[in-house]
Design an enzyme around this catalytic site. Sequence first.
Site, short mmCIF file in Angstrom:
data_model
loop_
_atom_site.label_atom_id
_atom_site.label_comp_id
_atom_site.label_asym_id
_atom_site.label_seq_id
_atom_site.Cartn_x
_atom_site.Cartn_y
_atom_site.Cartn_z
N ASN A 51 32.32 -42.80 29.09
CA ASN A 51 33.61 -43.02 29.77
C ASN A 51 34.71 -42.23 29.07
O ASN A 51 34.70 -42.04 27.85
CB ASN A 51 33.95 -44.51 29.94
CG ASN A 51 33.84 -45.34 28.69
OD1 ASN A 51 33.18 -44.97 27.72
ND2 ASN A 51 34.51 -46.47 28.69
N GLU B 211 38.80 -42.23 29.18
CA GLU B 211 40.00 -42.89 29.69
C GLU B 211 41.21 -41.96 29.66
O GLU B 211 41.16 -40.87 29.08
CB GLU B 211 40.24 -44.18 28.90
CG GLU B 211 39.08 -45.16 29.09
CD GLU B 211 39.28 -46.50 28.41
OE1 GLU B 211 40.19 -46.64 27.56
OE2 GLU B 211 38.50 -47.42 28.73
N CYS C 282 34.33 -43.45 34.55
CA CYS C 282 33.25 -44.27 33.99
C CYS C 282 32.13 -43.38 33.46
O CYS C 282 31.98 -42.22 33.89
CB CYS C 282 32.69 -45.19 35.06
SG CYS C 282 33.74 -46.58 35.49
N GLU D 157 29.00 -43.59 34.09
CA GLU D 157 28.07 -43.24 35.17
C GLU D 157 28.59 -42.06 35.97
O GLU D 157 27.82 -41.16 36.35
CB GLU D 157 27.86 -44.44 36.11
CG GLU D 157 27.20 -45.64 35.46
CD GLU D 157 28.19 -46.61 34.81
OE1 GLU D 157 29.27 -46.17 34.37
OE2 GLU D 157 27.86 -47.80 34.73
N CYS E 2 30.18 -50.78 37.44
CA CYS E 2 31.26 -51.32 38.29
C CYS E 2 30.91 -51.05 39.76
O CYS E 2 30.01 -50.26 40.08
CB CYS E 2 32.59 -50.69 37.92
SG CYS E 2 32.81 -48.99 38.50
N CYS F 282 30.91 -47.40 40.81
CA CYS F 282 29.77 -46.63 40.31
C CYS F 282 28.48 -47.02 41.00
O CYS F 282 27.58 -46.18 41.16
CB CYS F 282 29.67 -46.75 38.80
SG CYS F 282 30.90 -45.73 37.96
N1 THU Z 1 33.06 -48.67 32.26
C1 THU Z 1 32.08 -47.71 32.41
O1 THU Z 1 32.25 -46.55 31.99
N2 THU Z 1 30.93 -48.08 33.00
C2 THU Z 1 30.60 -49.34 33.36
O2 THU Z 1 29.46 -49.58 33.79
C3 THU Z 1 31.59 -50.41 33.25
C4 THU Z 1 32.94 -50.01 32.75
C5 THU Z 1 34.29 -48.29 31.54
C6 THU Z 1 35.53 -48.14 32.34
C7 THU Z 1 36.58 -48.32 31.28
O3 THU Z 1 36.77 -47.09 30.57
C8 THU Z 1 35.97 -49.32 30.31
O4 THU Z 1 34.57 -49.28 30.57
C9 THU Z 1 36.48 -50.74 30.48
O5 THU Z 1 36.42 -51.14 31.80
#
Ligand code: THU
Length: 135
Positions: free
Chosen positions: A43, A45, A54, A56, A87, A90
């Site tokens: 991920n 941000e 994310c 994925e 999520c 994704c």
């Molecule tokens: N996140 C992912 O990258 N993948 C997931 O399967 C769940 C959440 C990330 C998004 C964000 O950067 C952090 O986790 C918190 O939500």
Amino acid sequence: MSATGRMIARARAIRAKAWVPYSGFKVGACLRTPEGALFAGCNVENAAYPQSSCAEASAISALIGAGKRRIAEVVVVGGGNGPCTPCGGCRQRLAEFARPDTPVHMADPKGRLLLSTTLGALLPHAFGPMNLEKK
Ligand code: THU
């Protein structure tokens, strides 16, 4: 080591590189194509929160950028309590390139498997390309 074991290792390695100054929640994902190629993502941000990616989504970008089009297996490694399930957004992204019976595994940061399920179980009655076909 099994294919899933190698995927967990790749997801753990890239998870360490995640850019998460806002949530502090690192995630790594690894996708396997039917031919056995592995693509990983973490991920990323952003100060403008909705612009974050994310793990994925990052892994899907790597797979598509390499000219691949199909996902045969998914691994997600995250922290927190319990399995880091993809999520909703994704799940939909994965469904574009995977099938309802595609295995999705969630492991903890130490690489221990917490949950193995399928994309169809995570996203039942998915909207897909078939919905766009004309009658
Ligand atoms: N996140 C992912 O990258 N993948 C997931 O399967 C769940 C959440 C990330 C998004 C964000 O950067 C952090 O986790 C918190 O939500």
